[in-house]
Scaffold this motif. Structure first.
Motif, short mmCIF file in Angstrom:
data_model
loop_
_atom_site.label_atom_id
_atom_site.label_comp_id
_atom_site.label_asym_id
_atom_site.label_seq_id
_atom_site.Cartn_x
_atom_site.Cartn_y
_atom_site.Cartn_z
N VAL A 132 48.39 -26.73 58.94
CA VAL A 132 48.90 -25.82 57.90
C VAL A 132 47.66 -25.07 57.19
CG1 VAL A 132 50.29 -25.18 56.00
CG2 VAL A 132 51.08 -26.87 57.64
N VAL A 133 47.41 -23.86 57.67
CA VAL A 133 46.20 -23.39 57.10
C VAL A 133 46.26 -21.94 56.38
CG1 VAL A 133 44.91 -24.58 59.07
CG2 VAL A 133 45.63 -22.28 59.38
N HIS A 134 45.27 -21.55 55.87
CA HIS A 134 45.22 -20.32 54.93
C HIS A 134 44.51 -19.19 55.77
CE1 HIS A 134 41.06 -21.39 54.18
NE2 HIS A 134 40.80 -19.84 53.68
N CYS A 135 43.71 -19.44 56.69
CA CYS A 135 42.65 -18.18 57.01
C CYS A 135 42.64 -18.16 58.69
CB CYS A 135 41.23 -18.58 56.36
SG CYS A 135 40.03 -17.31 56.99
N PRO A 136 42.87 -17.00 59.23
CA PRO A 136 42.84 -17.24 60.65
C PRO A 136 41.28 -17.15 61.17
CG PRO A 136 43.56 -15.04 59.80
CD PRO A 136 43.61 -16.01 58.74
N TYR A 137 40.64 -16.55 60.24
CA TYR A 137 39.19 -16.32 60.56
C TYR A 137 38.52 -17.90 60.70
CZ TYR A 137 39.53 -11.64 59.69
OH TYR A 137 39.97 -10.09 59.84
N CYS A 138 38.88 -18.85 59.85
CA CYS A 138 38.51 -20.00 59.62
C CYS A 138 39.05 -21.15 60.77
CB CYS A 138 38.60 -20.62 58.32
SG CYS A 138 38.00 -19.78 56.96
N HIS A 139 40.36 -20.74 61.14
CA HIS A 139 41.13 -21.84 61.88
C HIS A 139 41.89 -21.29 63.05
CE1 HIS A 139 40.76 -24.60 58.61
NE2 HIS A 139 40.87 -23.53 57.87
N GLY A 140 42.20 -19.83 63.18
CA GLY A 140 42.94 -19.24 64.14
C GLY A 140 42.52 -19.21 65.70
N TYR A 141 41.42 -19.44 65.83
CA TYR A 141 41.18 -19.73 67.54
C TYR A 141 41.13 -21.20 68.00
CZ TYR A 141 38.21 -19.74 71.67
OH TYR A 141 37.68 -19.67 72.97
N GLU A 142 41.24 -21.96 67.08
CA GLU A 142 41.65 -23.51 67.40
C GLU A 142 43.26 -23.48 67.51
OE1 GLU A 142 38.01 -23.46 66.99
OE2 GLU A 142 39.34 -22.79 65.18
N ILE A 143 43.90 -22.60 66.94
CA ILE A 143 45.49 -22.57 67.10
C ILE A 143 46.11 -21.42 67.76
CG2 ILE A 143 46.07 -24.29 65.16
CD1 ILE A 143 46.41 -21.95 63.51
N ARG A 144 45.21 -20.88 68.85
CA ARG A 144 45.47 -19.75 69.42
C ARG A 144 46.80 -20.02 70.49
NH1 ARG A 144 41.20 -21.83 71.31
NH2 ARG A 144 40.80 -21.85 73.54
N HIS A 145 47.24 -19.16 70.80
CA HIS A 145 48.37 -19.10 71.86
C HIS A 145 49.64 -20.25 71.77
CE1 HIS A 145 45.56 -16.38 73.77
NE2 HIS A 145 45.02 -17.44 74.18
N LYS A 146 49.40 -20.62 70.62
CA LYS A 146 50.60 -21.74 70.19
C LYS A 146 51.70 -21.07 69.25
CE LYS A 146 47.37 -25.62 70.09
NZ LYS A 146 46.79 -26.95 69.61
N LYS A 147 52.99 -21.96 69.27
CA LYS A 147 53.95 -21.32 68.72
C LYS A 147 53.58 -21.66 67.17
CE LYS A 147 58.81 -21.66 67.66
NZ LYS A 147 60.24 -22.44 68.22
N THR A 148 53.47 -20.15 66.23
CA THR A 148 52.91 -20.28 64.99
C THR A 148 53.98 -19.79 64.14
OG1 THR A 148 50.83 -20.20 65.83
CG2 THR A 148 51.08 -19.59 63.56
N ALA A 149 54.12 -20.66 62.73
CA ALA A 149 54.91 -20.17 61.58
C ALA A 149 53.89 -19.46 60.50
CB ALA A 149 55.61 -21.14 61.15
N ILE A 150 54.53 -18.53 59.79
CA ILE A 150 53.76 -17.90 58.73
C ILE A 150 54.77 -18.28 57.67
CG2 ILE A 150 53.31 -15.86 57.42
CD1 ILE A 150 52.29 -14.59 60.04
N ILE A 151 54.51 -18.95 56.72
CA ILE A 151 55.49 -19.34 55.54
C ILE A 151 54.87 -18.75 54.42
CG2 ILE A 151 56.05 -21.42 54.08
CD1 ILE A 151 54.72 -23.46 56.01
N SER A 152 55.62 -17.56 54.28
CA SER A 152 55.49 -16.67 53.49
C SER A 152 56.51 -15.32 53.25
CB SER A 152 53.97 -15.82 53.59
OG SER A 152 53.62 -15.06 52.57
N ASN A 153 56.47 -14.55 52.42
CA ASN A 153 57.26 -13.20 52.56
C ASN A 153 56.62 -12.10 51.90
OD1 ASN A 153 59.82 -12.01 52.58
ND2 ASN A 153 60.76 -13.71 51.10
N GLY A 154 57.22 -11.02 52.37
CA GLY A 154 56.83 -9.73 51.88
C GLY A 154 55.51 -9.13 52.20
#
Length: 302
Positions: A132-154
């Motif tokens: 569970v991460v905050h930043c696609p630049y810091c972590h996004g490549y490592e979790i690429r192409h995986k089923k991903t949730a965004i826990i947020s709204n608006g």
């Protein structure tokens, strides 16, 4: 209370930004005190990314190497302690620590970071910084192409979705309650095949911090391999606020392009004053804060 020790500059916080500031000052032969207790906000993150020459390295390895290099400069002193109080004095500032020590300096640099406020979601904190991460630049490549949730709204969910969609097409927004999107936003989400789940999130099932399922309050589950979340935060130290440093509307210390706060002689760098949280940005702003604090001293002495 121990006798007061005097330094030209005190750096409060000795993680990436603070170490970077101290290096710039040590190389300028400034007497520097670096105060830190060794609890960076990313201490549970297994690997750091998007920082050239250190991509994929454990964050603590980066800070340990940096600390050893900084302390090679003989004018830099490090103490394992926590600054708990700061006051203005003539001609600078006085800092008091948890271990009962007192120090004075002409300038202060706060590299104190922020504290994330964890949501009321079971096991969320166990996964924070891992899957569970905050930043696609810091972590996004490592979790690429995986089923991903965004826990947020608006708006915040839309911001993350626009960035994350380039990394995975299997994307679901968990609003944890009634969705808060306007008509145009709903059209964009539909166009990009981003689905919404409005059920309230109750917890996360994981293995060593890696998500297996998100559990909802109705006891249903949805499998995911990763999630993004933007969390509220508070300043790790209240000393800048007590000294009169203004905060911006986001709750960050207000600084100018030279990392100067609204209080003369006080600088801030790293996560406490920067929305784009990363080691690379912390190091950059720390270097600037150190250089500008040195320049102020140099001009005052010239």
């Amino acid at each position: 209370m121990n006798s007061t020790a005097h330094f030209e500059i005190i750096v409060v916080g000795g993680s990436y930004a603070g170490l970077s500031a101290a290096m710039a000052l040590g190389r300028s032969l400034r007497s520097v005190l670096l105060i830190d207790s060794g609890l960076p906000c990313n201490r549970y993150t297994p690997h750091a990314h998007n920082f050239i020459t250190h991509d994929g390295v454990k964050p603590s390895n980066i800070s340990e190497q940096a600390k050893s290099q900084v302390l090679n400069y003989p004018s830099v002193t490090f103490i394992d302690d926590v600054a708990i109080q700061g006051v203005k004095s003539d001609p600078g500032f006085r800092i008091f620590t948890k271990k009962g020590k007192e120090f004075t300096a002409k300038k202060l640099i706060f590299a104190t970071g922020i504290k994330d406020t964890m949501p009321d979601i079971y096991n969320f904190s166990s996964c924070w910084g891992i899957s569970v991460v905050h930043c696609p630049y810091c972590h996004g490549y490592e979790i690429r192409h995986k089923k991903t949730a965004i826990i947020s709204n608006g708006e915040q969910a839309m911001h993350l979705a626009s960035l994350v969609l380039n990394l995975t097409k299997d994307l679901v927004i968990l609003t944890s309650g009634k969705a808060n999107f306007n008509t145009d936003q709903i059209l964009k989400l539909t166009k990009n095949n981003i689905t919404l789940i409005e059920k309230e999130v109750a917890g996360i099932e994981h293995e060593n911090g890696y998500i297996k399922n998100v559990v909802f309050k109705d006891n249903s589950k949805e499998d995911f391999h990763a999630a993004y979340a933007s969390l509220p935060f508070t300043q790790s130290s209240d000393i800048p606020d007590l000294l009169g440093c203004q905060l911006n509307e986001q709750g960050l210390i207000k600084v100018d392009g030279m990392q100067k706060t609204t209080v003369d002689g006080v600088f801030a760098c790293g996560d406490n004053s920067l929305r784009a949280r990363s080691i690379a940005n912390a190091v950059s702003t720390g270097n600037m804060a150190g250089a500008m604090a040195n320049m102020e001293l140099a001009q005052e002495e010239f």
